[in-house]
Write a protein that holds these residues in place. Structure first.
Motif, mmCIF file in Angstrom:
data_model
loop_
_atom_site.group_PDB
_atom_site.id
_atom_site.type_symbol
_atom_site.label_atom_id
_atom_site.label_comp_id
_atom_site.label_asym_id
_atom_site.label_seq_id
_atom_site.Cartn_x
_atom_site.Cartn_y
_atom_site.Cartn_z
ATOM 1 N N ASN A 132 -35.544 -28.907 -8.296
ATOM 2 C CA ASN A 132 -36.427 -27.928 -8.931
ATOM 3 C C ASN A 132 -36.939 -28.492 -10.252
ATOM 4 N N GLU B 24 -33.837 -30.123 -2.565
ATOM 5 C CA GLU B 24 -33.246 -29.090 -3.417
ATOM 6 C C GLU B 24 -33.637 -29.236 -4.885
ATOM 7 N N ARG C 186 -27.603 -32.619 -8.797
ATOM 8 C CA ARG C 186 -26.703 -31.544 -8.355
ATOM 9 C C ARG C 186 -26.837 -30.359 -9.295
ATOM 10 N N GLY C 187 -26.909 -29.151 -8.728
ATOM 11 C CA GLY C 187 -27.003 -27.952 -9.537
ATOM 12 C C GLY C 187 -25.741 -27.707 -10.349
ATOM 13 N N ASP D 51 -23.085 -25.131 0.342
ATOM 14 C CA ASP D 51 -24.267 -24.958 1.176
ATOM 15 C C ASP D 51 -23.850 -25.141 2.633
ATOM 16 N N SER E 89 -28.275 -24.062 -8.350
ATOM 17 C CA SER E 89 -28.120 -24.533 -6.970
ATOM 18 C C SER E 89 -28.610 -25.960 -6.759
ATOM 19 N N GLY E 90 -29.807 -26.287 -7.216
ATOM 20 C CA GLY E 90 -30.372 -27.613 -6.978
ATOM 21 C C GLY E 90 -30.480 -28.430 -8.246
ATOM 22 N N PRO F 128 -39.789 -25.397 -6.663
ATOM 23 C CA PRO F 128 -39.205 -26.657 -6.181
ATOM 24 C C PRO F 128 -40.183 -27.823 -6.320
ATOM 25 N N ALA G 6 -30.808 -33.584 -0.890
ATOM 26 C CA ALA G 6 -30.804 -33.458 -2.351
ATOM 27 C C ALA G 6 -32.218 -33.502 -2.920
#
Length: 353
Positions: free
Chosen positions: A214, A212, A234-235, A87, A220-221, A270, A209
């Motif tokens: 979801n 991000e 963490r994704g 990112d 990603s998130g 999100p 974090a």
């Protein structure tokens, strides 16, 4: 004593077609000449060309530090980060400030004087230091990959003093009440502000974090697994960095909030979102509004939620290993920064008479 390596020379070698030809041997490297064993004159010319090319300097004058702009190194650095799937949104914001000052300057202009000049042009020395660290990393990477024999001197501002500020339970409650009052007054603007504060206080997750997160598992998130009671910060395709984001066990009180919020959002999008379900870039302005509503000083920033969580864990006598794992810190960092809040801190030494 190690054996001295022989210089490049011509040797006969059987080729793939079964014909012996002269090749250039340089240590373990064999270079074809295309000459038969009897064509020594042509092979000698190829050997001379090989030796001349080997002695040439790998860096040309045009690629020296006087001919490379700082903007080129910064662009190369951002592109390299993006190619690894990192990112780069925060980095691009810092690069914008760097480019405004350094963009047209060649790499050779980087010195202690210009670094101090840049620091003076920025309002906060801490921000200048972080941005100069990015510039230093960009120049080092560019020099390494483009084979520039150039390492400038960077004069960075001193590191800021570590913040000791954390919220008492009364202050945290007042901050949350302020966020709820703002949400009632302007629900479209402050709808997810209480969520952000509660997740920060209960998990100690970093600002970026949290934003991000979801509801569903993704590349990603992170996401909260409410069946297992685990928060994945963490994704699946996000690389681990020094700012670690390990999974953590969700507190029971936060689980109830998360289930209610997930039902309200229909389990999509999100966790922290704006009007219409769009993700939010930063929560600084909204958080400042809640801080002012609660009557707290400007030393209360979103990152204080992480400090508060760590401090409360120590005050509750949580083992340092468990607390560090929950927050994504090393045990050494947890002990050196927050260990003095533990009730047993130096207790044996203090009571020794």
């Amino acid at each position: 004593m190690p054996r001295r390596q022989s210089p490049p020379r011509l040797v006969p070698r059987l080729d793939r077609d079964g014909v012996k030809r002269l090749v250039i041997r340089d240590g373990s490297v064999y270079r074809r000449t295309g000459c038969l064993v009897g064509e020594t004159e042509s092979a000698a010319e190829k050997l001379a060309e090989y030796i001349a090319q080997k002695r040439q300097k790998p860096v040309s004058v045009e690629r020296g530090p006087d001919h490379v702009a700082c903007a080129a190194a910064l662009d190369h650095y951002v592109t390299a980060k993006q190619s690894r799937g990192e990112d780069t949104v925060p980095l691009e914001g810092r690069v914008a400030f760097l480019t405004e000052f350094w963009g047209d300057k060649p790499l050779s202009d980087i010195s202690g004087d210009t670094c101090r000049e840049y620091t003076a042009s920025r309002r906060k020395p801490a921000a200048a230091r972080r941005e100069l660290e990015d510039l230093r990393a960009a120049v080092n990477l560019f020099s390494k990959e483009r084979r520039l024999n150039f390492r400038p001197h960077f004069d960075l501002p001193d590191k800021p003093v570590a913040r000791e500020r954390w919220l008492t339970r009364e202050e945290a409650a007042e901050l949350l009440r302020g966020a709820l009052r703002l949400r009632r007054a302007r629900p479209k603007t402050y709808e997810c502000l209480p969520r952000f504060i509660l997740i920060g206080l209960y998990t100690g997750t970093r600002h970026s974090a949290i934003l991000e997160l979801n509801w569903n598992r993704g590349p990603s998130g992170g996401w909260p697994d409410l069946d297992a009671g685990v928060l994945y910060r963490r994704g699946e395709r996000v690389r681990e960095t020094t700012k670690r984001r390990p999974p953590m066990r969700l507190p029971r009180r936060l689980m109830a909030h998360l289930r209610r919020w997930k039902a309200k959002d229909a389990g999509k999008g999100p966790v922290i979102h704006a009007k219409g379900g769009e993700p939010i870039g930063l929560m600084r302005k909204s958080f400042d509004a809640a801080r002012i509503e609660a009557g707290l000083g400007d030393d209360v920033t979103p990152h204080i939620l992480r400090h508060t969580r760590a401090t409360w864990l120590m005050q509750r006598s949580v083992p340092i290993w468990d607390a560090a794992g929950s927050l994504g810190m090393t045990v050494k960092q947890m002990e050196s920064t927050y260990g003095h809040h533990h009730p047993d801190f130096q207790k044996t030494a203090a009571d020794a008479y």
